[in-house]
Design an enzyme around this catalytic site. Sequence first.
Site, mmCIF file in Angstrom:
data_model
loop_
_atom_site.group_PDB
_atom_site.id
_atom_site.type_symbol
_atom_site.label_atom_id
_atom_site.label_comp_id
_atom_site.label_asym_id
_atom_site.label_seq_id
_atom_site.Cartn_x
_atom_site.Cartn_y
_atom_site.Cartn_z
ATOM 1 N N GLY A 78 0.838 -1.197 0.000
ATOM 2 C CA GLY A 78 0.000 0.000 0.000
ATOM 3 C C GLY A 78 0.873 1.246 0.000
ATOM 4 N N VAL A 105 -2.504 -8.143 -1.411
ATOM 5 C CA VAL A 105 -1.798 -8.718 -0.258
ATOM 6 C C VAL A 105 -2.522 -9.925 0.338
ATOM 7 C CG1 VAL A 105 -0.620 -6.563 0.383
ATOM 8 C CG2 VAL A 105 -2.850 -7.103 1.403
ATOM 9 N N SER A 126 -2.911 -0.360 14.912
ATOM 10 C CA SER A 126 -3.733 0.825 15.194
ATOM 11 C C SER A 126 -4.038 0.858 16.686
ATOM 12 C CB SER A 126 -5.056 0.748 14.421
ATOM 13 O OG SER A 126 -5.970 1.718 14.902
ATOM 14 N N TYR A 142 -12.082 -4.451 11.901
ATOM 15 C CA TYR A 142 -10.825 -3.701 11.811
ATOM 16 C C TYR A 142 -10.014 -3.829 13.110
ATOM 17 C CZ TYR A 142 -7.807 0.402 10.914
ATOM 18 O OH TYR A 142 -6.746 1.249 10.727
ATOM 19 N N ALA A 195 -10.180 -6.129 15.385
ATOM 20 C CA ALA A 195 -9.693 -7.516 15.540
ATOM 21 C C ALA A 195 -8.473 -7.741 14.651
ATOM 22 C CB ALA A 195 -10.803 -8.508 15.197
ATOM 23 N N ILE A 250 -5.058 9.661 12.152
ATOM 24 C CA ILE A 250 -4.137 10.263 11.182
ATOM 25 C C ILE A 250 -4.964 10.791 9.999
ATOM 26 C CG2 ILE A 250 -2.069 9.892 9.760
ATOM 27 C CD1 ILE A 250 -1.593 9.270 12.779
HETATM 28 P P1 NAP Z 1 -5.399 4.494 2.592
HETATM 29 O O1 NAP Z 1 -5.104 5.919 2.236
HETATM 30 O O2 NAP Z 1 -6.750 3.950 2.323
HETATM 31 O O3 NAP Z 1 -4.279 3.568 1.936
HETATM 32 C C1 NAP Z 1 -4.348 2.172 2.031
HETATM 33 C C2 NAP Z 1 -3.423 1.566 1.010
HETATM 34 O O4 NAP Z 1 -3.543 0.135 1.067
HETATM 35 C C3 NAP Z 1 -3.740 1.995 -0.402
HETATM 36 O O5 NAP Z 1 -2.549 2.247 -1.106
HETATM 37 C C4 NAP Z 1 -4.439 0.756 -0.970
HETATM 38 O O6 NAP Z 1 -4.295 0.543 -2.353
HETATM 39 C C5 NAP Z 1 -3.703 -0.344 -0.259
HETATM 40 N N1 NAP Z 1 -4.472 -1.586 -0.293
HETATM 41 C C6 NAP Z 1 -5.744 -1.779 0.104
HETATM 42 N N2 NAP Z 1 -6.103 -3.063 -0.125
HETATM 43 C C7 NAP Z 1 -5.015 -3.690 -0.645
HETATM 44 C C8 NAP Z 1 -4.752 -5.007 -1.086
HETATM 45 N N3 NAP Z 1 -5.686 -5.975 -1.026
HETATM 46 N N4 NAP Z 1 -3.521 -5.298 -1.579
HETATM 47 C C9 NAP Z 1 -2.572 -4.338 -1.673
HETATM 48 N N5 NAP Z 1 -2.761 -3.068 -1.265
HETATM 49 C C10 NAP Z 1 -3.971 -2.744 -0.776
HETATM 50 O O7 NAP Z 1 -5.142 4.268 4.162
HETATM 51 P P2 NAP Z 1 -4.115 4.954 5.172
HETATM 52 O O8 NAP Z 1 -4.882 5.846 6.062
HETATM 53 O O9 NAP Z 1 -2.929 5.454 4.453
HETATM 54 O O10 NAP Z 1 -3.742 3.655 6.051
HETATM 55 C C11 NAP Z 1 -2.518 2.962 5.906
HETATM 56 C C12 NAP Z 1 -2.410 1.976 7.063
HETATM 57 O O11 NAP Z 1 -2.441 2.687 8.312
HETATM 58 C C13 NAP Z 1 -3.561 0.974 7.131
HETATM 59 O O12 NAP Z 1 -3.081 -0.275 7.542
HETATM 60 C C14 NAP Z 1 -4.454 1.551 8.205
HETATM 61 O O13 NAP Z 1 -5.249 0.573 8.818
HETATM 62 C C15 NAP Z 1 -3.425 2.128 9.150
HETATM 63 N N6 NAP Z 1 -3.951 3.129 10.068
HETATM 64 C C16 NAP Z 1 -4.475 4.297 9.593
HETATM 65 C C17 NAP Z 1 -4.963 5.227 10.515
HETATM 66 C C18 NAP Z 1 -5.539 6.530 10.063
HETATM 67 O O14 NAP Z 1 -6.030 7.278 10.934
HETATM 68 N N7 NAP Z 1 -5.522 6.870 8.773
HETATM 69 C C19 NAP Z 1 -4.923 4.962 11.887
HETATM 70 C C20 NAP Z 1 -4.385 3.766 12.314
HETATM 71 C C21 NAP Z 1 -3.886 2.863 11.397
HETATM 72 P P3 NAP Z 1 -5.247 1.257 -3.484
HETATM 73 O O15 NAP Z 1 -4.554 2.541 -3.774
HETATM 74 O O16 NAP Z 1 -5.165 0.325 -4.625
HETATM 75 O O17 NAP Z 1 -6.598 1.372 -2.897
#
Ligand code: NAP
Length: 248
Positions: free
Chosen positions: A15, A66, A143, A156, A158, A189
């Site tokens: 990602g 993934v 998270s 999520y 879990a 974030i």
């Molecule tokens: P995001 O902007 O939605 O980015 C998620 C990324 O994961 C995207 O590049 C997406 O690809 C990719 N992805 C989704 N499904 C996939 C798959 N099956 N195979 C390969 N890649 C895949 O989310 P984010 O906010 O940057 O989050 C990144 C990480 O941080 C996540 O694990 C999230 O749970 C964690 N997190 C985020 C927050 C927050 O507040 N934002 C807080 C805690 C933890 P596409 O571009 O193709 O969709």
Amino acid sequence: MSCKKLEGKVAIVTGGARGIGKSISEKLASEGASLVLVDVLLEVAEQTAKEFEAKGVKALAVKADVSKLSEAEAAVAKTIEHFGSVDILVNNAGITKDTLLLRMTAEDWQKVIDINLTGAFNFIKAIVRPMMKKGGKIVNISSVVGKMGNVGQANYSASKAGLIGLTKTVAKEFASRNITCNAIAPGFIATEMTHKLPQAAIDAFLMVTPMKRPGTPDDVAKAVCFFCTEDSAYITGQVLNVDGGLLM
Ligand code: NAP
């Protein structure tokens, strides 16, 4: 001599083409790492790889879902074919499918577990054998909700709690091979993932965040980078909250 901390290292960021993953990629590249950007959508990964290459960073775009072990194995094989080795894995790809448990379908449960938790297992499984030869760094993006739960996020939270157990077990199993495995637990974030939350949910998060601001993807990236360098050489199996003081 360069004083960059990751010169000559090769990093896979799942990602890694946008959101927090892109910031992590930028930070690792700023320390000299070559990048492998894994995304379900090849065009998105290729676009970001081009941006990096324009700045003189070696970057390879790889299409992989993934949640499929065979695609994780192919992505790792492609990395080694292209760069000769792999030193760092950041399991960042993740999705949400939020709703109250009473309304949550089995499909929504499974999809989130498959991508967030099994996705990390798949990439770790694919990478540890080649990594065992000279050691490496694995960082899982968990998270705070994996520690405290959250209404509407049974699937999520879990998956993110599962990542913490996975992190500690991998840390124990591979410590003697000089592979460290740590996790980051971000709080709220500001990214596309959180932009789609209702304002009331955002306000509720900020109210309990002592720093009273959302984190930035760069806040997370800096902590990930620490776990990828020799600055954290004797640290493994840890979960670092990057949450403005939310959990303490
Ligand atoms: P995001 O902007 O939605 O980015 C998620 C990324 O994961 C995207 O590049 C997406 O690809 C990719 N992805 C989704 N499904 C996939 C798959 N099956 N195979 C390969 N890649 C895949 O989310 P984010 O906010 O940057 O989050 C990144 C990480 O941080 C996540 O694990 C999230 O749970 C964690 N997190 C985020 C927050 C927050 O507040 N934002 C807080 C805690 C933890 P596409 O571009 O193709 O969709």
